[in-house]
Design an enzyme around this catalytic site. Structure first.
Site, PDB file in Angstrom:
ATOM      1  N   SER A 171       0.865  -1.183   0.000  1.00  0.00           N
ATOM      2  CA  SER A 171       0.000   0.000   0.000  1.00  0.00           C
ATOM      3  C   SER A 171       0.892   1.220   0.000  1.00  0.00           C
ATOM      4  CB  SER A 171      -0.910   0.012   1.231  1.00  0.00           C
ATOM      5  OG  SER A 171      -0.241   0.585   2.336  1.00  0.00           O
ATOM      6  N   ALA A 172       0.257   2.377  -0.125  1.00  0.00           N
ATOM      7  CA  ALA A 172       0.988   3.646  -0.046  1.00  0.00           C
ATOM      8  C   ALA A 172       2.110   3.731  -1.080  1.00  0.00           C
ATOM      9  CB  ALA A 172       1.528   3.875   1.372  1.00  0.00           C
ATOM     10  N   LYS A 224      11.135   5.507  -7.073  1.00  0.00           N
ATOM     11  CA  LYS A 224      10.144   5.732  -6.017  1.00  0.00           C
ATOM     12  C   LYS A 224       8.854   5.060  -6.467  1.00  0.00           C
ATOM     13  CE  LYS A 224       9.913  10.501  -7.750  1.00  0.00           C
ATOM     14  NZ  LYS A 224      10.109  11.919  -7.460  1.00  0.00           N
ATOM     15  N   GLY A 225       7.729   5.384  -5.872  1.00  0.00           N
ATOM     16  CA  GLY A 225       6.515   4.598  -6.122  1.00  0.00           C
ATOM     17  C   GLY A 225       5.626   5.171  -7.207  1.00  0.00           C
ATOM     18  N   GLU A 280      -0.224   4.534  -6.702  1.00  0.00           N
ATOM     19  CA  GLU A 280      -1.374   5.424  -6.541  1.00  0.00           C
ATOM     20  C   GLU A 280      -1.328   6.660  -7.435  1.00  0.00           C
ATOM     21  OE1 GLU A 280      -0.245   4.664  -2.557  1.00  0.00           O
ATOM     22  OE2 GLU A 280      -2.298   4.946  -1.862  1.00  0.00           O
ATOM     23  N   ARG A 297       4.486   1.884  -1.774  1.00  0.00           N
ATOM     24  CA  ARG A 297       5.751   1.776  -1.059  1.00  0.00           C
ATOM     25  C   ARG A 297       6.636   0.604  -1.460  1.00  0.00           C
ATOM     26  NH1 ARG A 297       5.751  -2.009   2.605  1.00  0.00           N
ATOM     27  NH2 ARG A 297       7.349  -1.096   3.927  1.00  0.00           N
TER      28      ARG A 297
END
Lengths: 916, 286
Positions: free
Chosen positions: A679-680, A868-869, A872, A682
């Site tokens: 989630s997030a 990085k991610g 979302e 990450r």
């Protein structure tokens, strides 16, 4: 006469093999295939023909196996996904799906493949439209459909197959689990249930708020052979769960009081047929309905009944970020824009309903279930059973879509309680309506915002207050209320800010985590106001955002100075060409005057990667086995986004070996370390960094053992790796080395916890170690007479730091855009009214625009190879871009989503009458 | 667990219907969705094996669509242009998976206000054949569906065929439009269907226009049909539609749209349908 009886057996062929199924003639073919013939490649998503996941061929034609009675298969030929491959060799279509990244979670993949197979049999050279028409009966929640269409067109085309990329970081590597997904072999939550399992079915409240009493349960059981027990609240050792350790407010089984429609009241356990053989109404449950709070307004009114007795005013939590002096800034501003915006409950609509099974394991329990968060599940199940966490083993199955909805436990505590009680495996598979009624949702939001800028169009203040309807239980409400204040200023440089978030209980379904944690709702507000201010200042909307784009060296609203990797301006720059082109195209169309109006819009976003101002470490291990193979012990579950592949690529790069030198162990809490939840956004950033560190650790150990220098190459071989250093080759003495329980003789370990600092009373601090940035533009066509909107095309520029696997990154962005489009235009969960996939609408093949992805790689020094991610960020700017384009097309400023046709039509009519 | 009957002969099926309460199952696409997470335990009469029921044929007076004819079968059949509206509707009944097994007759018997098949069949002046052990009767489709999920079919009757009279269809075109909130797999907010027969001079004679999802049962629009009488199918045809002609519609507010929106959208949809038909007629003439 004519009666078909089970005993006679129903004869047909499956994948060319003759079978005799001794099943009730009215049994759904999908269930016969799965339960009686063991062909679990055919998936059941809805049992109602709404999702198409169960598509098989019946005498060559695509049908939904969930709606074919077994009797109608008699004498006919059935082909399932298992019948596509020749032995172990996937066919051309399957290979194309794998190569293109057309399967993400993979739950819809068998249905897509079968629908495509039927198409190609009739039409070997279809065009894009034909593919969409033929596959339009299958829903996908992950991919946004684009890569599926490309895969089918590629498979149909006569061109030579592109090679599957190998290599590590930066390669468009096919998923490491792709073949399992395209052949139907991947095992999802409902696929691996042991034959001797008991089944459990929760009976759920039809009321949003009610007291209830249970009648004579013994009597109910007595008349129903095959049932073992009706479990109630009294059977649950610790009857409360919830995300936060101090907020275990949701009962596993309700205790005399239900707070939302869909809440579990009792759980019936027994043989499968018996458990499925009664109606909810048969149970002696007597409800006394109470006043239900259905909206924020009802919950916040003074004197409202309390959903949770210990929560005055029904308030769960609030948070604030305060910097500078907004009042003074507004007073001195050249332009001020404000507005109120509202959003609805949104359903995750993963095509795989919640499912799993549990079995006693010594003094403890093992839970095999679909999940996004194995270690959190372990903590939760242990708490419910009053066991030590080490006594609980979570073995994640393949996860058929999550998007935040499988972060909360669903079946896990129920089946764990029952497995301990009966000392037998116990399985539970939610039906579609049960999944939709009981699971968490995106928070409905009421956002009031005011932004101001100077005469040059530079932002001087940002104010935003968001109230969230968190439903009956806390779930991830605190996370949403905490994340939104940090992001509410938008991805812009602004010296004065006051941004608040608060969450309130109602008798709605628990609102929890859903891709973006409240940020998509807030983005609708700030992006609309950016358009307002741009118009007021007389500046192009894209230019206005570029002028204000936050950059390295700037301070965020929380007072954090961005040190690196803030590529929003670069994203916006990348879109300039398309922005001009879209604008010219829309203008050309509108000049021609067909009645339909086109417009363009832009949305920008930023997104903090990982938990908000909270520790969230991941630990990954990489081992060298006595057998000479490498193993990646990866606790990060892949819910379709591709972390298994990405982490393998990172580990391979760090170790200096090809990706296929690894065996993969994923998720099992008995075999992997805690890599946190999926989630997030990450996993690439946090677990990916841990994977890099783990592989570097193993590399150092190997080189040390071989007495080789840092530059030595590790070359995998059948009898273990060779270490080549300055022309000299070393072999490791594997045979003489001690192996651990996993057979590893050397183990590297890496842990990464992104550096953050807590926020103070004014929300000042360092909530995230890094942020993703993005800008998206859309061109839409509005039919003003109907209020319908077609999104024609979108371009999405994302700063991802580094794309470890560009194909998977594109997949995340495509899928995020699909969900953002749904949020903007069609998705609205109404308890009791849209608890299925024909009343709750998610985008289909025909609703998606053509999407162009532009990847900006502004490296993040903390991340693995700069990454990085992106999970979302794909969704956040989509709705703002579409809403901006609608406004550009027809002059209506949309303040409530979803912008359903009748709502947009009403707004257009209102505008026309006010223009007169 | 109830009994499961799958007879091959009609008389056997009718005897079963006479003898006991059964749920009739053909393509299963309404039967199973109504039983999600519910036991399937009633007596079932599966009519998919009945001989001859899947015939789509004609005689001098009418077309006959057997109760076993699926939407895909209809799409693959050579039919005159008057059926084009029904064919367009066929493409919008669920996905191809549904069209391959769902029957047109089942769509009528299910009697949803949003049934895609009803407006085009109303516009074809369709009739249905109801058979029972004691005989057969024919009923106009307009009379057959009596309300939301309600029909004239008695429990002992089976709808065996849909009849479309040829009278007036010699020179007729048909069309259909559906408005929904997404592209595929969508339940209609509003539907419109029309059949425009032409007389030898190329003027409309006996227009039939129907609107669905705007009343408990889809309705024909007699006032509009009268206004179309004698018109040439040419530019501006849609301009003949007026709100008064649609006054008999009784749309409701639901999750898909408001009543007011439906009323308003129906007007536009019918106008566009007529304009499209006029355009096509013009193309053919040219």
């Amino acid at each position: 006469m004519n009666e078909i009886r089970t005993i006679d057996g129903i004869r047909f062929t499956v994948n060319g093999r003759a079978v005799v199924a001794s099943v009730p003639p009215g049994k759904r073919l999908a269930d016969v295939l799965r339960d009686d013939l063991g062909l679990t490649g055919t998936k059941v998503g809805c049992n109602a023909g709404d999702c198409g996941a169960c598509t098989v061929l019946l005498d060559g034609e695509a049908v939904c196996a969930c709606m074919v009675p077994a009797a109608q298969a008699a004498g006919r030929g059935v082909v399932t996904v298992e019948g596509l491959a020749a032995g172990d060799e996937p066919n051309r279509l399957q290979r194309a799906f794998a190569r293109h990244g057309a399967a993400q979670c993979g739950i819809c993949t068998p249905g897509m493949l079968m629908a495509a197979t039927a198409l190609l049999a009739h039409d070997p050279a279809p065009d894009r439209q034909a593919v969409e028409d033929a596959l339009g009966g299958v829903l996908c929640r992950c991919t946004g459909y684009q890569k599926i269409v490309e895969a089918v067109l590629d498979a149909a085309g006569g061109a030579a197959e592109g090679s599957v990329a190998d290599g590590a970081v930066g390669a468009r590597l096919a998923r490491v689990d792709g073949l399992a997904k395209v052949t139907g072999r991947d095992v999802f939550g409902a696929d691996g249930v042991p034959a001797d399992a008991l089944w459990l079915r929760a009976v759920r409240s039809p009321h949003a708020s009610a007291r209830f009493t249970l009648g004579n349960l013994e009597g109910f059981l007595r008349n129903r052979p095959g049932l073992e027990a009706v479990l109630t609240a009294a059977d649950v050792p610790f009857n409360g769960f919830g995300i936060y350790p101090d907020l275990k407010d949701q009962p596993v089984l309700a205790d005399r009081l239900v707070r939302y429609r869909g809440e579990a009241v009792v759980a019936v356990v027994g043989k499968r047929a018996a458990v499925e053989g009664f109606r909810d109404d048969d149970l002696p449950i007597s409800y006394t309905p109470l006043t239900a709070l259905t909206s924020l307004a009802e919950a916040m009114v003074p004197g409202a009944p309390l959903v949770q007795a210990d929560r005055p005013g029904n308030k769960l939590i609030d948070g604030v970020v305060r910097k500078g002096d907004v009042a003074a800034a507004v007073a001195g501003a050249a332009h001020v824009a404000s507005g109120d915006f509202t959003t609805s409950f949104v359903e995750h609509a993963y095509v795989e309903p919640e499912a799993g099974w549990a079995v006693r394991d010594g003094e403890g329990v093992a839970v095999h279930a679909t999940t996004q968060a194995p270690y959190m599940d372990r903590t939760e199940v242990a708490s419910v059973l009053r066991l030590a966490p080490e006594q609980v083993r979570i073995v994640p199955t393949a996860c058929g879509g999550g998007f935040g909805g499988k972060l909360d436990v669903s079946v896990q505590p129920l089946i764990a309680v029952a497995a301990m009680r009966f000392d037998r495996p116990v399985a539970c598979v939610y039906s579609r309506p049960e999944s939709m009624a009981s699971s968490t949702k995106r928070h409905p939001a009421e956002v009031r915002a005011r932004f101001a800028c100077d005469s040059d169009g530079r932002l001087v203040s940002a104010e935003l207050a968001a109230n969230f309807n968190t439903g009956a239980y806390a779930s991830w409400g605190p996370t949403v209320a905490g994340r939104v204040p940090v992001h509410g200023s938008g991805p812009y440089r602004v010296a004065n800010a006051e941004i608040a978030g608060a969450a309130f209980f109602t008798n709605g379904p628990p609102a929890g985590a859903f891709r973006g944690f409240g940020v998509p709702q807030a983005a609708i507000a700030h992006e609309t106001l950016m358009d307002d201010l741009a118009a007021a200042a007389g500046i192009d909307r894209l230019e206005f955002r570029h002028r204000n784009a936050i950059a390295v060296g700037d301070e965020t609203a929380t007072g954090q100075r961005l040190e690196a990797s803030a590529g929003l301006a670069a994203c916006i720059d990348a879109l300039r060409g398309r922005w001009a082109e879209y604008g010219a195209s829309a203008e050309r169309h509108n000049r021609a005057g067909s009645g339909r109006r086109r417009g363009i819009g832009i949305g920008c976003m930023w997104y903090g990667i990982g938990n908000t101002a909270m520790t969230n470490p991941s630990t990954i291990r990489v081992g060298l086995g006595a057998n000479g193979r490498f193993t990646l012990f990866n606790g990060a579950v892949d819910i379709g986004q591709g972390s298994s592949t990405v982490l393998a690529q990172i580990a391979a790069e760090a170790l200096g070996v090809p990706v296929d030198s690894f065996d993969l162990v994923v998720g099992d809490t008995a075999r992997t370390a805690d890599a946190g939840k999926t989630s997030a956004s990450r996993q690439t950033f946090v677990s990916g960094k841990a994977a890099e560190l783990a592989a570097l650790d193993l590399r150092a150990k190997i080189l040390r053992l071989a007495n080789a220098g840092d530059g030595a190459a590790i070359v995998p071989g059948p009898d273990g790796p060779a270490i080549r250093d300055q022309g000299i080759e070393h072999k490791l003495p594997l045979a003489g080395m001690d192996a651990d329980g996993e057979g590893m003789v050397l183990l590297g370990e890496g842990t990464f916890d992104p550096p953050t600092q807590p926020l103070d009373a004014n929300g000042q601090g360092v909530p995230y170690a890094t942020y993703g940035f993005a800008a998206q533009i859309a061109e839409v066509e509005v039919d003003p007479a109907f209020g319908t909107v077609r999104v024609l095309r979108m371009a999405a520029a994302h700063d991802v730091g580094r794309a470890i696997n560009p194909m998977l990154v594109e997949g995340q962005i495509h899928g995020g855009i699909a969900q953002g489009l749904g949020l903007a235009l069609m998705e609205e969960y109404l308890p009791g009214r849209t608890e299925n996939l024909h009343d709750y609408l998610i985008p289909t093949f025909g609703d998606m625009p053509e999407i162009e992805v532009m990847l900006i790689e502004d490296p993040e020094p903390l991340g693995p190879y700069g990454a990085k991610g992106v999970g979302e960020p794909g969704l956040v700017p989509t709705a703002p871009a579409i809403l901006g384009a609608i406004r550009d097309a027809v002059g209506v400023r949309v303040t409530h989503v979803p912008c359903l046709p009748h709502r947009l039509r009403a707004a257009i009519l209102a505008k026309e009458s006010s223009d007169v | 667990m109830g009994a499961y009957y799958r007879p091959t002969g009609l008389s056997e099926a009718l005897d079963i219907l006479k003898g006991e309460a059964v749920a009739i199952l053909a393509g299963g696409t309404d039967f199973f969705p109504a039983r999600v997470a519910c036991p399937v335990d009633e007596n079932i009469l599966d009519i998919s094996a009945l001989a001859g029921l899947d015939a789509l044929d004609e005689d001098g007076a009418q077309w006959r669509i057997g109760a076993g004819v699926t939407w895909s079968r209809l799409l693959g059949s050579a039919l005159p242009p008057a059926f084009d509206g029904l064919k367009r509707a066929a493409r919008e009944v669920g996905g191809i998976q549904i069209q391959n097994v769902a029957t047109i007759a089942g769509n009528l018997c299910n009697a949803s206000p949003a049934a895609d098949g009803v407006p085009p069949l109303l516009a074809l002046d369709a009739r249905v054949v109801l058979a029972s052990a004691t005989g057969e009767r024919e009923v106009a489709l307009a009379d057959f569906i009596t309300g939301n999920r309600a029909t004239l079919r008695r429990a002992d009757e089976l709808l065996t065929a849909i009849l479309v009279p040829k009278q007036g269809l010699e020179r007729a075109s048909g069309d259909f439009l559906k408005l929904g909130a997404r592209k595929y797999l969508v339940i209609s907010i509003v539907m419109a269907a029309a059949v425009l027969p032409l007389d030898p001079t190329g003027r409309i004679a006996g227009a039939r226009v129907a609107v669905g999802a705007c009343s408990a049962v889809a309705r024909r629009l007699p006032a509009l049909e009268a206004a179309l009488e004698g018109q040439k199918p040419a530019g501006g045809l849609g301009g003949l539609v007026s709100g008064e002609q649609l006054a008999a519609l009784t749309p409701i507010d639901d999750i898909r749209a408001s009543a007011g929106y439906r009323q308003d959208a129906a007007l536009t949809l019918v106008a566009r349908l007529l304009d499209r038909m006029a355009d096509r007629a013009g193309d053919q003439a040219a």
